[in-house]
Design a protein around this motif. Structure first.
Motif, short mmCIF file in Angstrom:
data_model
loop_
_atom_site.label_atom_id
_atom_site.label_comp_id
_atom_site.label_asym_id
_atom_site.label_seq_id
_atom_site.Cartn_x
_atom_site.Cartn_y
_atom_site.Cartn_z
N PRO A 211 0.80 -1.23 0.00
CA PRO A 211 0.00 0.00 0.00
C PRO A 211 0.83 1.27 0.00
N ARG A 212 1.96 1.27 0.70
CA ARG A 212 2.81 2.47 0.72
C ARG A 212 3.37 2.77 -0.67
N VAL A 213 3.74 1.68 -1.39
CA VAL A 213 4.29 1.85 -2.75
C VAL A 213 3.25 2.48 -3.66
N LYS A 214 2.02 1.97 -3.59
CA LYS A 214 0.96 2.50 -4.44
C LYS A 214 0.62 3.94 -4.07
N ILE A 215 0.54 4.23 -2.77
CA ILE A 215 0.22 5.60 -2.34
C ILE A 215 1.30 6.58 -2.78
N LEU A 216 2.58 6.18 -2.66
CA LEU A 216 3.67 7.05 -3.08
C LEU A 216 3.60 7.30 -4.59
N ALA A 217 3.33 6.25 -5.37
CA ALA A 217 3.22 6.43 -6.83
C ALA A 217 2.07 7.39 -7.16
N ASP A 218 0.95 7.24 -6.45
CA ASP A 218 -0.18 8.17 -6.64
C ASP A 218 0.22 9.61 -6.36
N MET A 219 0.96 9.80 -5.26
CA MET A 219 1.35 11.16 -4.86
C MET A 219 2.33 11.78 -5.86
N ILE A 220 3.22 10.93 -6.41
CA ILE A 220 4.17 11.43 -7.41
C ILE A 220 3.43 11.91 -8.66
N ILE A 221 2.47 11.11 -9.11
CA ILE A 221 1.70 11.49 -10.30
C ILE A 221 0.89 12.77 -10.04
N GLU A 222 0.29 12.85 -8.86
CA GLU A 222 -0.48 14.05 -8.52
C GLU A 222 0.41 15.29 -8.51
N TYR A 223 1.62 15.17 -7.98
CA TYR A 223 2.55 16.30 -7.95
C TYR A 223 2.92 16.72 -9.37
N ILE A 224 3.22 15.74 -10.22
CA ILE A 224 3.63 16.05 -11.60
C ILE A 224 2.50 16.74 -12.36
N ILE A 257 11.10 13.04 0.09
CA ILE A 257 11.31 12.10 -1.02
C ILE A 257 11.24 12.88 -2.32
N LYS A 258 12.33 12.88 -3.08
CA LYS A 258 12.34 13.66 -4.32
C LYS A 258 13.18 12.96 -5.38
N GLY A 259 12.99 13.38 -6.62
CA GLY A 259 13.74 12.78 -7.72
C GLY A 259 13.09 13.09 -9.05
N ASP A 260 13.50 12.36 -10.09
CA ASP A 260 12.94 12.50 -11.43
C ASP A 260 12.23 11.20 -11.79
N ALA A 261 10.94 11.28 -11.97
CA ALA A 261 10.14 10.11 -12.34
C ALA A 261 9.93 10.10 -13.85
N ILE A 262 10.20 8.95 -14.46
CA ILE A 262 10.03 8.81 -15.91
C ILE A 262 8.66 8.21 -16.19
N ASN A 274 6.57 14.88 0.82
CA ASN A 274 6.87 14.88 2.25
C ASN A 274 6.47 13.52 2.84
N GLU A 275 7.42 12.87 3.53
CA GLU A 275 7.15 11.54 4.10
C GLU A 275 5.97 11.58 5.06
N ARG A 276 5.80 12.69 5.82
CA ARG A 276 4.71 12.79 6.78
C ARG A 276 3.36 12.70 6.05
N ASN A 277 3.26 13.32 4.88
CA ASN A 277 2.02 13.25 4.11
C ASN A 277 1.74 11.82 3.63
N LEU A 278 2.83 11.12 3.31
CA LEU A 278 2.68 9.71 2.91
C LEU A 278 2.11 8.89 4.06
N ASN A 279 2.64 9.08 5.27
CA ASN A 279 2.16 8.32 6.42
C ASN A 279 0.72 8.69 6.79
N ASP A 280 0.36 9.96 6.62
CA ASP A 280 -1.01 10.39 6.90
C ASP A 280 -2.00 9.67 5.98
N ARG A 281 -1.63 9.58 4.73
CA ARG A 281 -2.52 8.89 3.79
C ARG A 281 -2.63 7.41 4.11
#
Length: 472
Positions: A211-224, A257-262, A274-281
């Motif tokens: 679930p953390r992997v999926k939530i992080l991927a969702d957050m990356i797409i939302e940010y982009i 958590i930051k970087g370049d997502a392809i 922000n990791e805290r936002n990830l844990n909140d979700r």
């Protein structure tokens, strides 16, 4: 012939590996990578496979093709190369053969064309769990029809289980439930016996990751999307494609958590989470229960106990401490397949290929086949007998082998009348009697019946006594 090329195929990606001269297996690299996304570009005699074709596809070039396993379902979808029209399914054939030609030129150092190598070229296919059986056959048939005879499908899980048994991670006599997450789909393969094919198979859409992997991927797409409002992308597809990348990020988590997502278009986009936002979700994630239900259902429907089985986390998207701990709360044995096990499995795969002399096993049908026999009757004529089917089965182990076991079919074995003439059972002509030692046959007259006294017959036949034998 002491080399081999192995092609690993999933719905989105193809990767190439090879072994030559008994050396260790290596990636077959073109343009700095052995992994190729399934995109194609055809224009005139130009054929491009991989990342450049992907760029053209997302630029809406009419000569670029993507979604390979979808377009092959459309019989009207085609492309033209060298002046000949080809069905869309042959795109993958042309793409893979590009790599085979590259192997001949750069590894074998031969300038010959691929045509002369096709009949004997040792080609092996390793299909990911997301490839269906009909899709496997489609790909294999493409190459057999083109003249590739030394082709074989690799059973990756068979070698994986051997490695895991050797390392003590699983036991040979214990059932195994293998979980794999691919493109956010969770695949479940249940093995009652790891030396045989899977007992059951099922899949869960949208559950192929921790679930953390999926939530992080969702957050990356939302940010982009927020930072690049002009983008028009399919969020579900992009999230699924980012799962392996997100899993790697979580291995060394940091407060920021930051970087370049392809993304699938091949372009990189910067993000910051922000990791805290990830844990909140994560606190509000409530969909874990569906995986428990799927696991229990697959065991229950096959009359097996989950307490006696090992649950294996096979892919990096789900092989995490968070996901493992979740399952351990309900199930006693949960193990992860580590990267080193995957490397050792590939070593074993190529060891087996080398041990076979780089020759594919001949496919032998184990389907019982009918054998019509004939027998000479009392009149000297040959008559077909009840059909027999032959199964080459070892009586002690139950495995198909060299021992032949004949089993008679019960009465009325076929739904229609057997036309024996089709089996060409011919009766040879009778041989004439030999001239020497001809024995004359004498037909004895039938003796009259002997009647008892008080018979109804008024004139019974009296049989005269035989004359006494002459003692001399």
């Amino acid at each position: 012939m002491n080399y081999c090329v192995l092609v690993k195929i999933s719905k989105r990606m193809v990767s190439f590996w090879y072994q030559s001269e008994g050396s260790a297996y290596e990636p077959l690299v073109i343009n700095r990578s052995n992994e190729v996304p399934l995109y194609f570009y055809v224009n005139g005699n130009d054929f491009i496979f991989g990342n450049p074709a992907r760029d053209l596809f997302y630029s809406n070039d009419p000569n670029a093709f993507g979604n390979y396993f979808e377009i092959v379902k459309n019989p009207s979808k085609h492309f033209t190369i060298y002046g000949h029209q080809k069905l869309a399914k042959q795109l993958l054939y042309f793409g893979i053969e590009q790599y085979l030609s590259h192997f001949i030129n750069t590894v074998l150092y031969k300038s010959d064309s691929i045509e002369s190598y096709r009949p004997n070229f040792p080609l092996r296919f390793l299909f990911e769990t997301d490839i269906e059986d009909k899709e496997k056959l489609l790909i294999e048939n493409l190459f057999s029809e083109a003249g590739y005879d030394n082709v074989e499908r690799i059973n990756y899980n068979e070698s994986l289980f051997e490695v895991l048994c050797d390392k003590g991670i699983i036991r040979a006599n214990n059932p195994v439930l293998l979980l794999n997450g691919i493109d956010n789909t969770l695949y479940l393969e249940l093995y009652k016996d790891i030396s045989e094919s899977p007992t059951a198979f099922s899949k869960l859409e949208g559950q192929g990751a921790d679930p953390r992997v999926k939530i992080l991927a969702d957050m990356i797409i939302e940010y982009i999307i927020t930072q690049n409002s002009y983008l028009s992308i399919n969020k579900e597809i992009e999230t699924a494609a980012l799962l392996p990348y997100s899993a790697n990020l979580l291995e060394s988590i940091t407060p920021i958590i930051k970087g370049d997502a392809i993304l699938t278009d091949g372009k990189a986009y910067w993000f910051r989470i922000n990791e805290r936002n990830l844990n909140d979700r994560l606190l509000y994630y409530t969909n874990d229960g569906i995986i428990y239900t799927a696991i229990e259902d697959i065991f229950k429907s096959n009359s097996m106990e989950v307490e006696n089985a090992t649950i294996l986390l096979g892919s990096e998207e789900i092989n995490s401490s968070y996901f493992s701990n979740k399952l351990l709360k309900k199930y006693p044995i949960v193990k992860g397949v580590e990267t080193v096990c995957g490397i050792d499995t590939m070593k074993l795969v190529f060891f087996k290929i080398e041990k076979s002399g780089y020759l594919a096993k001949r496919k032998v049908s184990v389907t019982p086949h009918f054998v019509i026999t004939a027998k000479t009757d009392s009149n000297g004529e040959r008559r077909p007998q009840l059909p027999i089917f032959i199964v080459n089965k070892n009586k002690s182990t139950g495995e198909v082998g060299n021992q032949g076991e004949k089993v008679k079919i019960p009465n009325n074995p076929l739904p229609h009348k057997i036309e024996y003439e089709k089996y060409n059972i011919k009766t040879p002509p009778k041989l004439p009697p030999k001239k020497e030692n001809i024995i004359a046959t004498v037909t004895k007259p039938k003796l009259p019946e002997v009647t008892k006294k008080n018979t109804v017959n008024k004139n019974p036949v009296q049989i005269p006594p035989l004359p006494p034998k002459n003692k001399n």
